[in-house]
Write a protein that holds these residues in place. Structure first.
Motif, PDB file in Angstrom:
ATOM      1  N   MET A  70     -31.345   2.076  18.709  1.00 42.50           N
ATOM      2  CA  MET A  70     -30.142   2.420  19.441  1.00 42.50           C
ATOM      3  C   MET A  70     -29.306   3.397  18.623  1.00 42.50           C
ATOM      4  SD  MET A  70     -27.198  -0.165  20.796  1.00 42.50           S
ATOM      5  CE  MET A  70     -25.497   0.353  20.728  1.00 42.50           C
ATOM      6  N   ILE A  71     -28.723   4.362  19.309  1.00 35.73           N
ATOM      7  CA  ILE A  71     -27.807   5.291  18.662  1.00 35.73           C
ATOM      8  C   ILE A  71     -26.482   5.240  19.409  1.00 35.73           C
ATOM      9  CG2 ILE A  71     -28.535   7.286  20.056  1.00 35.73           C
ATOM     10  CD1 ILE A  71     -28.139   9.000  17.501  1.00 35.73           C
ATOM     11  N   GLY A  72     -25.388   5.401  18.674  1.00 36.77           N
ATOM     12  CA  GLY A  72     -24.085   5.348  19.318  1.00 36.77           C
ATOM     13  C   GLY A  72     -23.011   5.962  18.455  1.00 36.77           C
ATOM     14  N   ALA A  73     -21.882   6.216  19.087  1.00 35.70           N
ATOM     15  CA  ALA A  73     -20.734   6.797  18.392  1.00 35.70           C
ATOM     16  C   ALA A  73     -19.494   6.015  18.779  1.00 35.70           C
ATOM     17  CB  ALA A  73     -20.571   8.269  18.786  1.00 35.70           C
ATOM     18  N   HIS A  74     -18.613   5.816  17.819  1.00 33.17           N
ATOM     19  CA  HIS A  74     -17.360   5.108  18.085  1.00 33.17           C
ATOM     20  C   HIS A  74     -16.177   5.966  17.676  1.00 33.17           C
ATOM     21  CE1 HIS A  74     -14.513   1.854  18.620  1.00 33.17           C
ATOM     22  NE2 HIS A  74     -14.060   2.064  17.402  1.00 33.17           N
ATOM     23  N   ASP A  75     -15.409   6.423  18.657  1.00 30.34           N
ATOM     24  CA  ASP A  75     -14.174   7.170  18.437  1.00 30.34           C
ATOM     25  C   ASP A  75     -14.413   8.376  17.520  1.00 30.34           C
ATOM     26  OD1 ASP A  75     -11.514   7.647  18.948  1.00 30.34           O
ATOM     27  OD2 ASP A  75     -10.785   6.434  17.281  1.00 30.34           O
ATOM     28  N   VAL A  76     -15.470   9.125  17.818  1.00 25.34           N
ATOM     29  CA  VAL A  76     -15.897  10.234  16.964  1.00 25.34           C
ATOM     30  C   VAL A  76     -15.133  11.507  17.322  1.00 25.34           C
ATOM     31  CG1 VAL A  76     -17.824  11.808  16.550  1.00 25.34           C
ATOM     32  CG2 VAL A  76     -18.166   9.347  16.387  1.00 25.34           C
ATOM     33  N   SER A  77     -14.624  12.176  16.297  1.00 21.49           N
ATOM     34  CA  SER A  77     -13.939  13.454  16.473  1.00 21.49           C
ATOM     35  C   SER A  77     -14.476  14.465  15.477  1.00 21.49           C
ATOM     36  CB  SER A  77     -12.422  13.304  16.270  1.00 21.49           C
ATOM     37  OG  SER A  77     -11.859  12.455  17.250  1.00 21.49           O
ATOM     38  N   TRP A  78     -14.349  15.736  15.841  1.00 24.75           N
ATOM     39  CA  TRP A  78     -14.718  16.825  14.938  1.00 24.75           C
ATOM     40  C   TRP A  78     -13.732  17.946  15.130  1.00 24.75           C
ATOM     41  CZ3 TRP A  78     -17.378  21.771  15.770  1.00 24.75           C
ATOM     42  CH2 TRP A  78     -17.710  22.402  14.566  1.00 24.75           C
ATOM     43  N   ARG A  79     -13.093  18.337  14.052  1.00 23.96           N
ATOM     44  CA  ARG A  79     -12.058  19.360  14.087  1.00 23.96           C
ATOM     45  C   ARG A  79     -12.559  20.622  13.395  1.00 23.96           C
ATOM     46  NH1 ARG A  79      -6.590  18.996  14.863  1.00 23.96           N
ATOM     47  NH2 ARG A  79      -6.709  16.719  14.801  1.00 23.96           N
ATOM     48  N   VAL A  80     -12.346  21.773  14.037  1.00 23.27           N
ATOM     49  CA  VAL A  80     -12.723  23.044  13.441  1.00 23.27           C
ATOM     50  C   VAL A  80     -11.575  24.023  13.655  1.00 23.27           C
ATOM     51  CG1 VAL A  80     -13.984  23.687  15.547  1.00 23.27           C
ATOM     52  CG2 VAL A  80     -14.425  24.928  13.427  1.00 23.27           C
ATOM     53  N   GLY A  81     -11.094  24.612  12.572  1.00 27.40           N
ATOM     54  CA  GLY A  81     -10.010  25.581  12.654  1.00 27.40           C
ATOM     55  C   GLY A  81      -8.765  25.051  13.323  1.00 27.40           C
ATOM     56  N   GLY A  82      -8.479  23.774  13.101  1.00 25.22           N
ATOM     57  CA  GLY A  82      -7.306  23.170  13.709  1.00 25.22           C
ATOM     58  C   GLY A  82      -7.495  22.735  15.147  1.00 25.22           C
ATOM     59  N   HIS A  83      -8.688  22.987  15.709  1.00 23.94           N
ATOM     60  CA  HIS A  83      -8.974  22.636  17.101  1.00 23.94           C
ATOM     61  C   HIS A  83      -9.925  21.448  17.141  1.00 23.94           C
ATOM     62  CE1 HIS A  83     -10.191  22.898  21.272  1.00 23.94           C
ATOM     63  NE2 HIS A  83     -11.448  23.100  20.906  1.00 23.94           N
ATOM     64  N   LEU A  84      -9.623  20.466  17.996  1.00 28.06           N
ATOM     65  CA  LEU A  84     -10.509  19.319  18.173  1.00 28.06           C
ATOM     66  C   LEU A  84     -11.608  19.678  19.166  1.00 28.06           C
ATOM     67  CD1 LEU A  84      -8.227  16.139  18.242  1.00 28.06           C
ATOM     68  CD2 LEU A  84     -10.144  16.578  16.702  1.00 28.06           C
ATOM     69  N   ALA A  85     -12.767  20.044  18.654  1.00 29.92           N
ATOM     70  CA  ALA A  85     -13.890  20.370  19.523  1.00 29.92           C
ATOM     71  C   ALA A  85     -14.469  19.113  20.154  1.00 29.92           C
ATOM     72  CB  ALA A  85     -14.971  21.099  18.730  1.00 29.92           C
ATOM     73  N   VAL A  86     -14.416  17.996  19.416  1.00 29.38           N
ATOM     74  CA  VAL A  86     -14.810  16.678  19.922  1.00 29.38           C
ATOM     75  C   VAL A  86     -13.664  15.738  19.617  1.00 29.38           C
ATOM     76  CG1 VAL A  86     -16.479  14.780  19.745  1.00 29.38           C
ATOM     77  CG2 VAL A  86     -17.253  17.158  19.499  1.00 29.38           C
ATOM     78  N   ASP A  87     -13.186  15.047  20.646  1.00 29.65           N
ATOM     79  CA  ASP A  87     -11.921  14.319  20.521  1.00 29.65           C
ATOM     80  C   ASP A  87     -12.069  12.866  20.948  1.00 29.65           C
ATOM     81  OD1 ASP A  87      -9.305  13.502  20.381  1.00 29.65           O
ATOM     82  OD2 ASP A  87      -8.545  14.883  21.895  1.00 29.65           O
ATOM     83  N   GLY A  88     -12.389  12.003  19.971  1.00 32.02           N
ATOM     84  CA  GLY A  88     -12.393  10.571  20.220  1.00 32.02           C
ATOM     85  C   GLY A  88     -13.464  10.095  21.182  1.00 32.02           C
ATOM     86  N   VAL A  89     -14.685  10.577  21.022  1.00 33.51           N
ATOM     87  CA  VAL A  89     -15.776  10.218  21.938  1.00 33.51           C
ATOM     88  C   VAL A  89     -16.454   8.931  21.479  1.00 33.51           C
ATOM     89  CG1 VAL A  89     -18.019  10.913  22.861  1.00 33.51           C
ATOM     90  CG2 VAL A  89     -16.179  12.596  22.636  1.00 33.51           C
TER      91      VAL A  89
END
Length: 253
Positions: free
Chosen positions: A1-20
């Motif tokens: 099983m693979i999963g993500a909990h509240d995952v975010s990724w910020r680049v240049g001050g922008h949240l490209a992935v926001d709490g997934v």
């Protein structure tokens, strides 16, 4: 099983992935949907461990993905990107054999089992007749099948695909996704085509501006309202014996 909990990724001050947050049941196929710039490819790279998360945790089974070595991750998780280019001139067998590297000691030659796995995965993806060909001579559909054969040769439990049908004609799209389903791996794939997603995925996750806009079974997620809100398109959605069918009418002002 693979999963993500509240995952975010910020680049240049922008949240490209926001709490997934996403849990992928073992053996299921999940399609990531969303318009360009919605965060699909970025989120796949976080799931693959190619990029570190800015916050949140990606888990592979019971393990925090960040705590695992790259070799251990590659033994359990395989990735196929949109574009796969090389400066060398390998044969198809060379490319598929790359999937065996995580299972071999450094500089050790291929074993009989390695060759057996390569042949089996090539047959599974219907490229066994191409093993002696140069990879550069293949069509786009053939290359995609070879790359998935390479990924399967890793013998992963999970498979991540970024736009696997990109640049393929309709027949090759259908053939490829049918073969992916038959491979029987826990699969997360980014797709653009809503009809393909509804046909081949058990569950859909729609990303919009880096966030989860909707998630669930295709019949629960794909609605006229969602297509309008996320894609800015007026559509009709019909339930047929073969599944859902989305018909696009016009771009909304």
């Amino acid at each position: 099983m693979i999963g993500a909990h509240d995952v975010s990724w910020r680049v240049g001050g922008h949240l490209a992935v926001d709490g997934v947050t996403l849990d992928v049941p073992t053996g299921s196929t999940v399609a990531l949907l969303g318009p360009n710039g919605s965060g699909k490819s970025s989120f796949l790279r976080l799931l693959a461990g190619v990029r570190p998360t800015s916050s949140g945790v990606v888990r592979l089974g019971d393990d925090d993905l960040a705590s695992l070595s790259r070799r251990r991750v590659a033994q359990r998780l395989a990735v196929v990107d949109q574009e796969n280019v090389t400066d060398t001139d390998p044969t198809v067998r060379d490319v598929v054999s790359l999937g065996r590297l995580p299972h071999r000691a450094a500089w050790s030659p291929a074993t009989g089992r390695d060759r057996e796995v390569v042949d089996r995965c090539a047959t599974q993806m219907r490229v066994e007749h191409l093993l002696g060909r140069r990879y550069a001579t293949l069509s786009g559909g053939e290359r995609q099948r070879v790359q998935i054969a390479r990924a399967l040769a890793q013998e992963p439990t999970e498979l991540l695909l970024d736009e696997p049908t990109n640049h393929l004609d309709l027949r090759h799209q259908l053939e490829l996704l049918t073969l992916v389903r038959r491979a029987g791996r826990t699969t997360v794939m980014a797709l653009h085509d809503l009809n393909l997603a509804a046909t081949y995925a058990d569950r859909l996750v729609v990303l919009h501006e880096g966030r989860v806009h909707a998630a669930g079974a295709p019949e629960d997620v794909l609605t006229v309202g969602l297509v309008a809100d996320v894609y800015g398109v007026e559509a009709e959605i019909e339930s047929t014996p073969a599944g859902l069918h989305v018909r696009y009418l016009r771009a909304l002002p």
